[in-house]
Enzyme design. Structure first.
Site, PDB file in Angstrom:
ATOM      1  N   GLU A   1       7.869   5.088   0.044  1.00  0.00           N
ATOM      2  CA  GLU A   1       6.766   4.529  -0.752  1.00  0.00           C
ATOM      3  C   GLU A   1       7.348   3.626  -1.824  1.00  0.00           C
ATOM      4  O   GLU A   1       8.033   4.083  -2.740  1.00  0.00           O
ATOM      5  CB  GLU A   1       5.958   5.652  -1.406  1.00  0.00           C
ATOM      6  CG  GLU A   1       4.887   5.142  -2.363  1.00  0.00           C
ATOM      7  CD  GLU A   1       4.320   6.234  -3.264  1.00  0.00           C
ATOM      8  OE1 GLU A   1       3.804   5.883  -4.353  1.00  0.00           O
ATOM      9  OE2 GLU A   1       4.386   7.423  -2.905  1.00  0.00           O
TER      10      GLU A   1
ATOM     11  N   ARG B   1       5.405  -1.415  -9.180  1.00  0.00           N
ATOM     12  CA  ARG B   1       5.712  -1.356 -10.614  1.00  0.00           C
ATOM     13  C   ARG B   1       6.826  -2.315 -11.009  1.00  0.00           C
ATOM     14  O   ARG B   1       7.361  -2.225 -12.109  1.00  0.00           O
ATOM     15  CB  ARG B   1       6.118   0.067 -11.005  1.00  0.00           C
ATOM     16  CG  ARG B   1       5.053   1.115 -10.722  1.00  0.00           C
ATOM     17  CD  ARG B   1       5.546   2.491 -11.097  1.00  0.00           C
ATOM     18  NE  ARG B   1       4.631   3.535 -10.663  1.00  0.00           N
ATOM     19  CZ  ARG B   1       4.886   4.833 -10.731  1.00  0.00           C
ATOM     20  NH1 ARG B   1       6.046   5.244 -11.222  1.00  0.00           N
ATOM     21  NH2 ARG B   1       4.011   5.719 -10.298  1.00  0.00           N
TER      22      ARG B   1
ATOM     23  N   LYS C   1      -2.996  13.045  -2.260  1.00  0.00           N
ATOM     24  CA  LYS C   1      -1.835  13.186  -3.133  1.00  0.00           C
ATOM     25  C   LYS C   1      -2.267  13.965  -4.377  1.00  0.00           C
ATOM     26  O   LYS C   1      -3.259  13.610  -5.022  1.00  0.00           O
ATOM     27  CB  LYS C   1      -1.340  11.783  -3.504  1.00  0.00           C
ATOM     28  CG  LYS C   1      -0.349  11.696  -4.656  1.00  0.00           C
ATOM     29  CD  LYS C   1      -0.023  10.228  -4.910  1.00  0.00           C
ATOM     30  CE  LYS C   1       0.727  10.016  -6.200  1.00  0.00           C
ATOM     31  NZ  LYS C   1       1.109   8.605  -6.384  1.00  0.00           N
TER      32      LYS C   1
END
Length: 216
Positions: free
Chosen positions: A51, A55, A138
Site C-alpha cells: 500500500e 502522503r 480497515k
C-alpha cells in the site's frame, strides 16, 4: 489523455488481495528512485501486497514504478477524495485504501472496478459500510482506537465483518491481532523502517518481510 497503466498484478476481489499474505506493507515513498528496490526486497521476503500512501509528492510515480515489479500487488492508500481514484488507477494501483468510509469514494471505486478497503473505527461506521455492501474494512487507527479489545467487542454484533487492523502495529503485536477470528490480515509500516529505506538496507527489509510473511 490518461497515461498507460503499468502491468501490475491484478486480482478480482479485495478478499483475494487480503489473503495473499498476513501483512500488507504500508509505505510512504519520498524518493521514487528507491521504489523498485523497496518493492523487490519486500516481495523477496514474501510480502507481496504493498500500500503506497498518497502522503508524498512521489507517491504516484512510486505506484507506477512498483507496479512493474514481478509478483507485487500494488495499491494506493490514504485516498481521501473521490477525485484521487482515477489518478491512482491510471498510475497502476490495483486496489485502494481509505482512512475512513466515504460513499462518494466507494461509488467512484466501483465505477472504476477498483477494490476498496475503507477505514472504520466505530460501530456506526461499520454499519454504514455494511449498508453499502462492504464486509472487509480497515480498523484504523487500531491501537489508538481500542486495539484488540475493541475488535473483540465488534465480533458479537458484526460476525460477518472482517478487519484489517492498521495503525500502531509492530512486529511484536501483529501476531496477536492475526490470531483473532475476525481479522483477515494486518497493515504495518514496520516491515520497511524509514532508516532501512534511507540506508538502502534492502537485506534488512527482506528479513522483516520474511518475519511478517511467516505469521499464521
Amino acid at each position: 489523455m490518461a497515461s498507460a497503466k503499468p502491468s501490475g498484478t491484478r486480482l478480482r476481489s479485495l478478499d483475494e488481495i487480503c489473503r495473499q499474505c498476513p501483512v500488507i506493507a504500508v509505505l510512504t515513498v519520498h524518493d521514487v528512485r528507491t521504489a523498485q528496490a523497496l518493492a523487490k526486497s519486500l516481495v523477496a521476503g514474501g510480502v507481496r501486497v504493498l500500500e503506497i500512501t498518497l502522503r508524498s509528492t512521489d507517491a504516484l510515480d512510486a505506484i507506477r514504478a512498483m507496479s512493474g515489479v514481478e509478483n507485487a500487488i500494488v495499491g494506493a492508500g490514504t485516498i481521501v477524495s473521490a477525485g484521487q481514484v482515477q489518478d491512482v488507477v491510471d498510475a497502476g494501483a490495483v486496489f485502494g485504501v481509505s482512512p475512513g468510509f466515504s460513499p462518494a469514494i466507494l461509488h467512484e471505486c466501483r465505477r472504476a472496478g477498483f477494490p476498496l478497503l475503507p477505514g472504520v473505527s466505530t460501530a456506526t461506521e461499520i454499519m454504514s459500510a455494511r449498508d453499502h455492501g462492504i464486509d472487509i474494512v480497515k480498523f484504523f487507527p487500531a491501537e489508538a482506537a481500542g486495539g484488540r479489545a475493541m475488535l473483540r467487542s465488534f465480533l458479537a454484533p458484526f460476525p460477518d465483518i472482517r478487519f484489517c487492523p492498521t495503525g500502531g502495529l509492530t512486529e511484536h503485536n501483529t501476531p496477536d491481532y492475526l490470531g483473532m477470528s475476525n481479522v483477515i490480515c494486518a497493515g504495518g509500516s514496520w516491515v520497511a523502517p524509514a532508516s532501512a529505506v534511507g540506508d538502502g538496507d534492502w537485506a534488512e527489509i527482506t528479513r522483516l518481510a520474511r518475519i511478517a510473511s511467516s505469521f499464521r
